[in-house]
Design a protein around this motif. Structure first.
Motif, short mmCIF file in Angstrom:
data_model
loop_
_atom_site.label_atom_id
_atom_site.label_comp_id
_atom_site.label_asym_id
_atom_site.label_seq_id
_atom_site.Cartn_x
_atom_site.Cartn_y
_atom_site.Cartn_z
N ALA A 32 11.09 -13.35 -2.99
CA ALA A 32 9.06 -13.27 -3.47
C ALA A 32 8.82 -15.06 -2.84
CB ALA A 32 9.48 -12.93 -4.90
N ILE A 33 9.98 -15.84 -3.11
CA ILE A 33 9.39 -17.15 -2.18
C ILE A 33 8.48 -16.74 -0.65
CG2 ILE A 33 9.46 -19.55 -1.80
CD1 ILE A 33 11.20 -19.35 -3.38
N ARG A 34 9.96 -16.05 -0.17
CA ARG A 34 9.28 -15.95 1.65
C ARG A 34 8.21 -14.78 1.45
NH1 ARG A 34 13.03 -11.95 4.70
NH2 ARG A 34 11.11 -10.53 3.33
N ASP A 35 8.32 -14.15 0.93
CA ASP A 35 7.26 -13.11 1.15
C ASP A 35 5.81 -13.37 0.10
OD1 ASP A 35 8.89 -9.98 0.05
OD2 ASP A 35 9.25 -10.99 1.81
N ALA A 36 6.05 -14.66 -0.58
CA ALA A 36 4.72 -14.63 -1.04
C ALA A 36 3.50 -15.39 -0.14
CB ALA A 36 4.95 -15.55 -1.95
N ALA A 37 4.95 -16.45 0.81
CA ALA A 37 4.30 -17.62 1.97
C ALA A 37 3.65 -16.22 3.23
CB ALA A 37 5.39 -17.91 2.54
N PRO A 56 -0.47 -18.52 -2.83
CA PRO A 56 0.21 -19.76 -3.09
C PRO A 56 1.67 -19.25 -4.90
CG PRO A 56 -1.58 -19.63 -3.86
CD PRO A 56 -1.90 -18.00 -3.67
N THR A 57 2.17 -20.00 -4.59
CA THR A 57 3.53 -20.12 -4.98
C THR A 57 3.64 -21.61 -6.19
OG1 THR A 57 4.71 -20.84 -3.33
CG2 THR A 57 5.03 -18.44 -4.24
N VAL A 58 3.50 -20.96 -7.12
CA VAL A 58 4.72 -22.76 -7.76
C VAL A 58 5.86 -22.24 -8.56
CG1 VAL A 58 3.93 -23.21 -10.97
CG2 VAL A 58 1.93 -22.96 -9.67
N GLY A 59 6.80 -23.44 -8.53
CA GLY A 59 7.72 -23.02 -9.44
C GLY A 59 8.47 -24.21 -9.46
N VAL A 60 9.28 -23.57 -10.38
CA VAL A 60 10.36 -25.28 -11.59
C VAL A 60 11.48 -24.85 -10.01
CG1 VAL A 60 12.27 -25.34 -13.04
CG2 VAL A 60 9.89 -24.07 -13.65
N PRO A 109 0.64 -1.00 0.26
CA PRO A 109 0.03 -0.05 -0.05
C PRO A 109 1.11 1.37 0.40
CG PRO A 109 0.18 -1.43 2.16
CD PRO A 109 0.67 -2.09 1.28
N ILE A 110 1.91 1.63 0.70
CA ILE A 110 3.02 2.00 0.68
C ILE A 110 3.42 2.94 -0.21
CG2 ILE A 110 4.76 3.12 1.79
CD1 ILE A 110 3.75 2.18 4.75
N GLN A 111 3.85 0.88 -1.56
CA GLN A 111 4.67 2.00 -2.49
C GLN A 111 3.85 2.10 -3.69
OE1 GLN A 111 7.71 -1.42 -3.15
NE2 GLN A 111 8.53 -0.49 -1.61
N PHE A 112 2.32 1.28 -3.40
CA PHE A 112 1.69 1.30 -4.95
C PHE A 112 0.37 2.30 -4.56
CE2 PHE A 112 4.11 -1.09 -7.55
CZ PHE A 112 4.88 -2.32 -7.07
N GLY A 113 -0.11 2.91 -3.54
CA GLY A 113 -0.93 3.23 -2.99
C GLY A 113 -1.93 2.33 -2.95
N SER A 114 -3.23 2.38 -1.56
CA SER A 114 -3.65 1.91 -1.06
C SER A 114 -4.32 1.15 -1.98
CB SER A 114 -4.83 2.68 -0.23
OG SER A 114 -5.81 3.84 -0.53
N GLY A 115 -5.29 0.19 -1.38
CA GLY A 115 -6.59 -0.47 -2.90
C GLY A 115 -5.76 -1.16 -3.24
N VAL A 116 -4.22 -1.25 -3.02
CA VAL A 116 -4.00 -2.05 -4.32
C VAL A 116 -3.71 -4.15 -4.54
CG1 VAL A 116 -1.97 -3.03 -3.06
CG2 VAL A 116 -2.22 -2.13 -5.74
N ARG A 117 -4.18 -4.83 -5.52
CA ARG A 117 -5.15 -6.24 -5.40
C ARG A 117 -3.70 -6.57 -5.83
NH1 ARG A 117 -8.91 -9.25 -9.60
NH2 ARG A 117 -7.57 -11.43 -8.94
N LEU A 118 -3.07 -7.53 -4.94
CA LEU A 118 -2.11 -8.06 -4.96
C LEU A 118 -2.11 -9.27 -5.88
CD1 LEU A 118 -0.30 -8.73 -0.75
CD2 LEU A 118 -0.06 -7.08 -3.65
N PRO A 119 -1.44 -10.11 -6.11
CA PRO A 119 -1.32 -11.21 -7.63
C PRO A 119 -1.81 -12.00 -6.41
CG PRO A 119 1.15 -10.56 -6.82
CD PRO A 119 0.38 -9.92 -6.19
N ASP A 120 -2.70 -13.38 -7.16
CA ASP A 120 -3.27 -14.22 -6.49
C ASP A 120 -2.44 -15.88 -6.44
OD1 ASP A 120 -5.76 -12.84 -7.89
OD2 ASP A 120 -5.18 -12.87 -6.04
N LEU A 121 -1.39 -15.69 -7.68
CA LEU A 121 -0.34 -16.66 -7.31
C LEU A 121 1.08 -16.69 -8.42
CD1 LEU A 121 0.12 -19.79 -7.91
CD2 LEU A 121 -0.91 -19.70 -10.23
N LEU A 122 1.87 -16.69 -7.78
CA LEU A 122 3.63 -15.97 -7.94
C LEU A 122 3.75 -17.69 -9.09
CD1 LEU A 122 2.82 -13.37 -6.91
CD2 LEU A 122 5.41 -14.77 -5.90
#
Lengths: 281, 187
Positions: free
Chosen positions: A196-201, A206-210, A168-181
């Motif tokens: 980003a793995i730790r941040d998404a957790a 949820p994350t999908v990763g190779v 909210p501070i970087q992009f403004g309030s009311g931002v929608r975060l991604p639903d999948l990384l």
């Protein structure tokens, strides 16, 4: 015919008081199944059907058809790093070690890839935001173009600390975060796990990763053990993700049109009732 | 709306499920999908701990019975006459042909174990693949020859040195009479 346990039903979770929430500027506001239009509530039937229909079968979007073991082998997905680079938690996914080079078990990879693609398809069907993340400079352009072609987002540059956790501070309030990384390479340029793995957790995304043989698969929700360094392998992954997302989105459009037609037909049959049923006092 | 940022405690699903049960969170998009198709392993955080004692990792080394033949092939013939062309998916190298021929001849069973290797080489020669023996035999022969040559040269040198020394001794013996003769001449 609900696949989820009883304590997760809407009534038990939210109780009898279902107050509409307007102007909710909370950061983690996700796309909810209930749309609050003043005092009116949409008929639960149509929306529920739209969202629960794909969950009826384990492989509803038929992602198994998109790849085969031969394709994975030819794309050199089974080649891992040397024995010294091996991460301890990748050992269950490794078939063996041939002259000090790890070979990833492609049977397990097939299974994990099917689960991951299935999950991606469902998220795309539900109009979720998907973010491709990779810090591998060799494939940065490929990933960005893949994301552009399937109408989703990509972040293949330097990851600033608070992108998810301080949104909210970087992009403004009311931002929608991604639903999948989706991580096409889960390490950064200094061979440490991507932040980003730790941040998404942390943000319950949820994350999908190779995951290659030198990566930590613990925090990734749907890991895909496989090679993340060969160009053929990366092109294969990009192609598979792009196809699943595009197919899922097309299917969603089809179903929406179908439901619209159906509700119009019902509306014509019963001219008294509209599609919106007022809540009975 | 609450959230739970403790990524080391449970998995994303367990934290979201508990917050939903309490009523602090609205159901996220992915929750039903995860519940219907969960991953093979719950993504809980694990500390990478070192191994103690005699614990070994469960990763097997991949060796095949054909590796013995391959090792001998590479020791004798070096890398084959043709370079590896890995752009073709079903490429067969010279070594692979050798191994297959070896197994064929072994299954036939007419040739003895010790001669199988040479027989395979001959069979491959017959089918048109020329195998040049590597360095091991050549190198030993060469070194033997060199050693002989070096010995001979050394012998020659030693002999010449000996002769010189003998010559010098004679000179030394002859010198005083020569010198006196020279002095006589000069004077």
């Amino acid at each position: 015919n609900c696949p989820f346990p009883a304590y997760l039903s809407r009534e038990s979770i939210l109780g009898e008081q279902q107050s509409p929430s307007k102007n909710n500027s909370c950061v983690a506001e996700q796309h909810g199944r209930e749309r609050w239009l003043g005092a009116f509530v949409l008929l639960p039937g149509a929306d529920d059907r739209l969202l629960t229909e794909p969950l009826s079968q384990p492989d509803f979007f038929n992602v198994k058809e998109l790849f085969s073991l031969k394709d994975l082998f030819n794309a050199r997905v089974h080649l891992g790093h040397k024995k010294g680079c091996r991460h301890r938690f990748m050992e269950p996914y490794i078939f063996g070690c041939r002259l000090d080079q790890d070979i990833i078990d492609l049977d397990q990879t097939m299974d994990h890839l099917q689960l991951a693609l299935n999950f991606t398809a469902h998220i795309a069907y539900r109009k979720g935001i998907i973010l491709f993340v990779s810090r591998n400079r060799q494939f940065c352009h490929l990933i960005e173009s893949t994301a552009r072609e399937c109408g989703e987002y990509a972040h293949t540059r330097y990851w600033q600390g608070g992108l998810l956790t301080n949104a909210p501070i970087q992009f403004g309030s009311g931002v929608r975060l991604p639903d999948l990384l989706i991580f096409l390479s889960s390490l950064n340029n200094v061979f440490e796990p991507h932040v980003a793995i730790r941040d998404a957790a942390k943000m319950n995304i949820p994350t999908v990763g190779v995951v290659d043989t030198n990566c930590n698969p613990c925090l990734i929700t749907y890991p895909i053990p496989g090679n993340d360094d060969s160009p053929t392998a990366m092109e294969l992954y990009c192609k598979l993700f792009k196809m699943t997302i595009i197919h899922a989105k097309d299917y969603r459009k089809q179903r929406e049109v179908f439901h619209e037609l159906q509700s119009k037909a019902e509306g014509e049959e019963m001219p008294g009732k509209g599609p919106h049923v007022p809540v009975s006092p | 709306m609450a959230g739970s940022r403790v990524q080391k405690v449970g998995s994303v699903f367990s934290r979201t499920r508990d917050l939903l049960r309490v009523g602090l969170l609205r159901q996220p998009l992915w929750f039903e999908v995860y519940a219907a198709c969960p991953p093979r392993r719950e993504p809980r955080y694990r500390l990478p701990r070192p191994r103690y004692g005699r614990a070994r990792d469960g990763v097997a080394e991949l060796f095949y019975p054909e590796d013995r033949v391959r090792a001998k092939f590479y020791r004798v013939y070096g890398s084959g006459p043709r370079p590896f062309d890995l752009s073709q998916p079903n490429y067969k190298s010279t070594c692979q042909r050798f191994v297959e021929k070896y197994n064929e001849l072994k299954e036939e069973g007419k040739i003895e174990e010790e001669k199988l290797f040479e027989e395979t080489g001959k069979a491959l020669l017959a089918s048109g693949i020329i195998l040049q023996r590597r360095g091991t035999d050549k190198v030993t022969q060469q070194s033997h020859q060199d050693a002989e040559a070096r010995d001979f040269v050394l012998h020659q040198q030693l002999q010449s040195v000996l002769e010189e020394m003998q010559g010098k001794k004679k000179d030394v013996e002859e010198q005083p009479p020569e010198l006196t003769q020279k002095e006589n001449l000069v004077s």
